[in-house]
Design a protein around this motif. Sequence first.
Motif, PDB file in Angstrom:
ATOM      1  N   LEU A  71       0.831  -1.203   0.000  1.00 47.33           N
ATOM      2  CA  LEU A  71       0.000   0.000   0.000  1.00 47.33           C
ATOM      3  C   LEU A  71       0.864   1.251   0.000  1.00 47.33           C
ATOM      4  O   LEU A  71       0.532   2.249  -0.668  1.00 47.33           O
ATOM      5  CB  LEU A  71      -0.934  -0.013   1.206  1.00 47.33           C
ATOM      6  N   LYS A  75       0.489   4.285  -2.663  1.00 43.06           N
ATOM      7  CA  LYS A  75       0.267   5.663  -2.220  1.00 43.06           C
ATOM      8  C   LYS A  75       1.386   6.579  -2.710  1.00 43.06           C
ATOM      9  O   LYS A  75       1.135   7.724  -3.117  1.00 43.06           O
ATOM     10  CB  LYS A  75       0.139   5.706  -0.696  1.00 43.06           C
ATOM     11  N   ALA A  78       0.755   7.179  -6.401  1.00 42.54           N
ATOM     12  CA  ALA A  78      -0.409   8.046  -6.595  1.00 42.54           C
ATOM     13  C   ALA A  78      -0.071   9.506  -6.319  1.00 42.54           C
ATOM     14  O   ALA A  78      -0.433  10.404  -7.091  1.00 42.54           O
ATOM     15  CB  ALA A  78      -1.559   7.581  -5.703  1.00 42.54           C
ATOM     16  N   HIS A  84      -4.510   7.801 -10.229  1.00 43.94           N
ATOM     17  CA  HIS A  84      -5.343   6.859  -9.492  1.00 43.94           C
ATOM     18  C   HIS A  84      -4.824   5.458  -9.811  1.00 43.94           C
ATOM     19  O   HIS A  84      -4.537   5.153 -10.978  1.00 43.94           O
ATOM     20  CB  HIS A  84      -6.804   6.980  -9.912  1.00 43.94           C
ATOM     21  N   VAL A 102      -7.482  -2.450  -3.256  1.00 44.27           N
ATOM     22  CA  VAL A 102      -7.355  -1.069  -2.803  1.00 44.27           C
ATOM     23  C   VAL A 102      -7.294  -0.150  -4.028  1.00 44.27           C
ATOM     24  O   VAL A 102      -6.683  -0.481  -5.039  1.00 44.27           O
ATOM     25  CB  VAL A 102      -6.116  -0.854  -1.910  1.00 44.27           C
ATOM     26  N   VAL A 104      -6.353   3.793  -4.803  1.00 47.20           N
ATOM     27  CA  VAL A 104      -5.696   4.924  -4.163  1.00 47.20           C
ATOM     28  C   VAL A 104      -5.799   6.150  -5.068  1.00 47.20           C
ATOM     29  O   VAL A 104      -5.516   6.082  -6.270  1.00 47.20           O
ATOM     30  CB  VAL A 104      -4.220   4.611  -3.863  1.00 47.20           C
ATOM     31  N   GLU A 105      -6.191   7.281  -4.461  1.00 43.14           N
ATOM     32  CA  GLU A 105      -6.331   8.534  -5.192  1.00 43.14           C
ATOM     33  C   GLU A 105      -5.067   9.390  -5.057  1.00 43.14           C
ATOM     34  O   GLU A 105      -4.214   9.136  -4.196  1.00 43.14           O
ATOM     35  CB  GLU A 105      -7.550   9.290  -4.669  1.00 43.14           C
ATOM     36  N   GLY A 108      -3.760  10.402  -1.739  1.00 45.02           N
ATOM     37  CA  GLY A 108      -3.469   9.336  -0.787  1.00 45.02           C
ATOM     38  C   GLY A 108      -4.690   8.683  -0.180  1.00 45.02           C
ATOM     39  O   GLY A 108      -4.548   7.728   0.594  1.00 45.02           O
ATOM     40  N   THR A 109      -5.887   9.149  -0.524  1.00 52.26           N
ATOM     41  CA  THR A 109      -7.110   8.509  -0.027  1.00 52.26           C
ATOM     42  C   THR A 109      -7.172   7.067  -0.523  1.00 52.26           C
ATOM     43  O   THR A 109      -6.925   6.789  -1.701  1.00 52.26           O
ATOM     44  CB  THR A 109      -8.356   9.264  -0.499  1.00 52.26           C
ATOM     45  N   VAL A 110      -7.527   6.144   0.383  1.00 53.17           N
ATOM     46  CA  VAL A 110      -7.562   4.716   0.056  1.00 53.17           C
ATOM     47  C   VAL A 110      -8.990   4.192   0.183  1.00 53.17           C
ATOM     48  O   VAL A 110      -9.648   4.392   1.213  1.00 53.17           O
ATOM     49  CB  VAL A 110      -6.639   3.911   1.001  1.00 53.17           C
ATOM     50  N   ARG A 112     -11.277   0.539  -0.151  1.00 57.06           N
ATOM     51  CA  ARG A 112     -11.061  -0.904  -0.077  1.00 57.06           C
ATOM     52  C   ARG A 112     -12.306  -1.676  -0.490  1.00 57.06           C
ATOM     53  O   ARG A 112     -13.426  -1.265  -0.202  1.00 57.06           O
ATOM     54  CB  ARG A 112     -10.680  -1.325   1.346  1.00 57.06           C
ATOM     55  N   THR A 137     -15.357   8.137  -5.385  1.00 62.09           N
ATOM     56  CA  THR A 137     -14.042   8.726  -5.576  1.00 62.09           C
ATOM     57  C   THR A 137     -14.152  10.071  -6.277  1.00 62.09           C
ATOM     58  O   THR A 137     -15.221  10.479  -6.732  1.00 62.09           O
ATOM     59  CB  THR A 137     -13.152   7.790  -6.424  1.00 62.09           C
TER      60      THR A 137
END
Length: 334
Positions: A71, A75, A78, A84, A102, A104-105, A108-110, A112, A137
């Motif tokens: 992850l 991140k 990203a 993304h 996962v 990831v934007e 850093g938004t995740v 799941r 998202t």
Amino acid sequence: MTNPKSVRAAAIQVEARVADIPWNIEHASRLVDAAVQQGAELVALPEFFTTCIIYDERVFGCSLPPDNPALDMLKDKARRHRIHIGGSYLEMRDGDVYNTYVFVEPDGTVHRHDKDLPTMVENAFYVGGRDAGLMQTTLGPVGAAVCWETVRTQTVKRLRGKVGLLMTGSHWWSEPGWKWPRDYWRRFHEGNGRMMARTPGIFAGLVGAPLLHAGHAGVIEGGLLVLPGSRLAAPMRTQLMGETQIIDGEGNLLQRRRYQEGAGVVTADIVLGPSAPRAETPPRFWIPKFNAMLYAQWYHQNAAGKSAYRWAKRTGRLRTWDGARNAQTPDEAL
């Protein structure tokens, strides 16, 4: 997604190794960089990009905690490249393991999604989740579906008409590599390849959205569980079927990478946004029609895998990865 947006999308095909998490993360990282160099703003990695799945008891120790190096890599990519990116790995939470996709934007938004039903031997290594795979998202609503989720009508019902992008990936086996009966296994391999090749487009058409599908290539070796309630396994050597694809919102295949082409990246421009589903959802559990042998394998391997999971959990073998075991650096040229 009231204002359709065109993005350069990339789907990645890997040649991962069984139970070698550091090598696999670095391998995926290099391929993500290659996608970014080709202008990708949206990147799909496959299911299980941190380890291939076959019956190998080293995999019991290959789940990751919620905060983990795989992850961290996603991140970092990203944020650094403003992309993304999504993919799945084994994640342990509250004493159980899930096949967690996962997404990831760039900030850093995740998000799941836990795959709903493990497929055959996968039952030895994780349990099913219960979320819908619907992620809100900055690109709009995105649907996540992993491998055989894309061949079940219950996944279509969760996402149909609700998303403007489908992020999917697989780790799709072929025959077990046994020499007898040779003609049967040859036919199985050919039919399996046709089903894998058709699945992303059919699923996209049923849901009504453009789709990225990332896959695995390469040959892996391990065991095939023989007897539920035991860990007895027959040796097997199987081809992973690839079929990394990008499908547009009209159901057209834009790019494709077959397993024979090995690891690499495909890219294409897609327009995000929902479209009218192009077919009715079949009135059954599975989207394709399976033959009797595949049904038998499904029930037998599910039972055998579940008993192995219970054994591994009871004996403390089901655990999070504890460091750089057998770590190597990929030396192949992309």
